[in-house]
Design a protein around this motif. Structure first.
Motif: not given
Ligand code: TYM
Length: 329
Positions: A130, A134, A126, A181-182, A142-143, A18, A43, A40, A184, A7-9, A146
């Motif tokens: 999450m 899952i 929070y 890229g995990a 869960v992709p 992201n 969240h 999400a 950035v 999921m993504i916010q 980091a």
């Molecule tokens: P969120 O919305 O902050 O970010 C979404 C995804 O982007 C990744 N991410 C990054 N990856 C690499 N470099 C960066 N600078 C960077 N910034 C963000 C995050 O790791 C994420 O995978 N709590 C989660 C949302 C969520 C969720 C879930 C994820 C809610 N329920 C269940 C997985 C499973 C979040 O706030 O992601």
């Protein structure tokens, strides 16, 4: 088949972080696995949101997921708030989570320092929601980027504790974190992760930025006083740009070092900007098209939520029974 969930916010448009850390990897997984992806929105209200803006951002995030390759026919694609099973399961899981565990979450520590005027209970719990996101689907993989790894580990611990107390039930989900890229980094301070909430707009590439903006931000990226394009310790800025360029073009670090041997940082930054902008061009085009077809989006998210509820209703019913609630039927 394995079940993939992420999921993504919905805060504004997605950042390049992201995208490269997570969303870019979600589409290809649909070919092999059953995938569940959601916006999400529950969240997102852990920090203050303006309601009209949140609604707009949420719809945009949904359209962006499709524009980034999610196929609403292949995957379950929906809004978290449209499936009440998530908060229902979250309540039960919260009762198997310790205060101290939540206190140790680095994201909670960071966010509560940053939003000291609004350290609400939702911000604290929070990671439990999450975990419910899952575990409600019994996801295998869960992709994520980091920065979400600690939350995933907590989800595994909660699942394990529930299994110990009530008998084996939840699968333990595995993180799927890309090698490249995990994480950035910010273009203005490459020791910090790239984040939407950065005050400096040049620090962060938004995937809906136009080509000129993207190139301009890369041109201004903070690097070092060396001149050689090579991946090395202490060259955080260049390492970050090389990583971005490598993920977007498929070139190895060696290729990149060869291609830019004898050339300056200016040329390299320009090339990274061009490659990123060209890579994102189809996403922008498809996003604009989708935002003009709200009826289609609605059809997709209504159907998506329905599919999601069917999967999770079974989980919640079984969990309610396991913990000892009277069966409603
Ligand atoms: P969120 O919305 O902050 O970010 C979404 C995804 O982007 C990744 N991410 C990054 N990856 C690499 N470099 C960066 N600078 C960077 N910034 C963000 C995050 O790791 C994420 O995978 N709590 C989660 C949302 C969520 C969720 C879930 C994820 C809610 N329920 C269940 C997985 C499973 C979040 O706030 O992601």
């Amino acid at each position: 088949k394995k079940l993939i969930l992420s999921m993504i916010q919905p805060t504004g448009t997605f950042t390049l972080g992201n995208y490269l850390g997570a969303v870019k990897n979600w589409g290809p997984l649909q070919e092999e696995f059953n995938c569940v992806y959601a916006v999400a929105d529950l969240h997102s209200i852990t920090v203050t949101q303006e309601p009209a803006k949140l609604r707009q951002n949420s719809l945009q995030a949904y359209a962006l997921l499709i524009a980034c390759g999610m196929d609403p026919k292949k995957s379950v694609l929906f809004f978290q708030s449209h499936n009440c099973n998530h908060p229902e399961l979250s309540w039960v899981l919260g009762c198997s989570t310790q205060f101290g565990e939540l206190q140790r979450m680095t994201q909670f520590k960071d966010k509560s320092a940053k939003h000291a005027d609004n350290i609400n209970a939702g911000l604290f719990t929070y990671p439990v929601l999450m975990a419910a996101d899952i575990l409600a689907y019994n996801a295998d993989l869960v992709p994520i980027g980091a920065d979400q790894k600690q939350h995933l580990e907590l989800a595994r611990n909660i699942a394990q504790r529930f299994n110990q107390r009530y008998g084996d039930f939840f699968k333990l989900p595995e993180p799927y974190i890309p090698k490249m890229g995990a994480k950035v980094m910010s273009l203005q301070d490459p020791t910090k992760k790239m984040s939407k909430s950065d005050e400096n707009p040049n620090a962060c590439i938004l995937i809906l930025d136009d080509k000129d903006t993207i190139i301009r931000k890369f041109k201004r990226a903070v690097t070092d006083s060396d001149t050689e394009v090579r991946y090395a310790e202490g060259k955080d800025g260049i390492n970050n740009l090389m990583t971005i360029y490598s993920v977007v073009t498929g070139k190895t670090f060696e290729d990149i070092e060869k291609d830019f041997a004898g050339k300056g940082y200016g040329d390299f930054k320009m090339a990274v900007g061009e490659a990123v902008a060209d890579h994102l061009e189809p996403v922008r085009t498809e996003f604009a098209r989708l935002m003009n077809d709200k009826a289609y989006l609605k059809e997709c998210y209504t159907a998506g939520a329905e599919k999601a509820r069917i999967i999770t209703q079974r989980t919640v019913s079984k969990v309610y029974h396991k913990v000892g609630f009277v069966d409603p039927k």
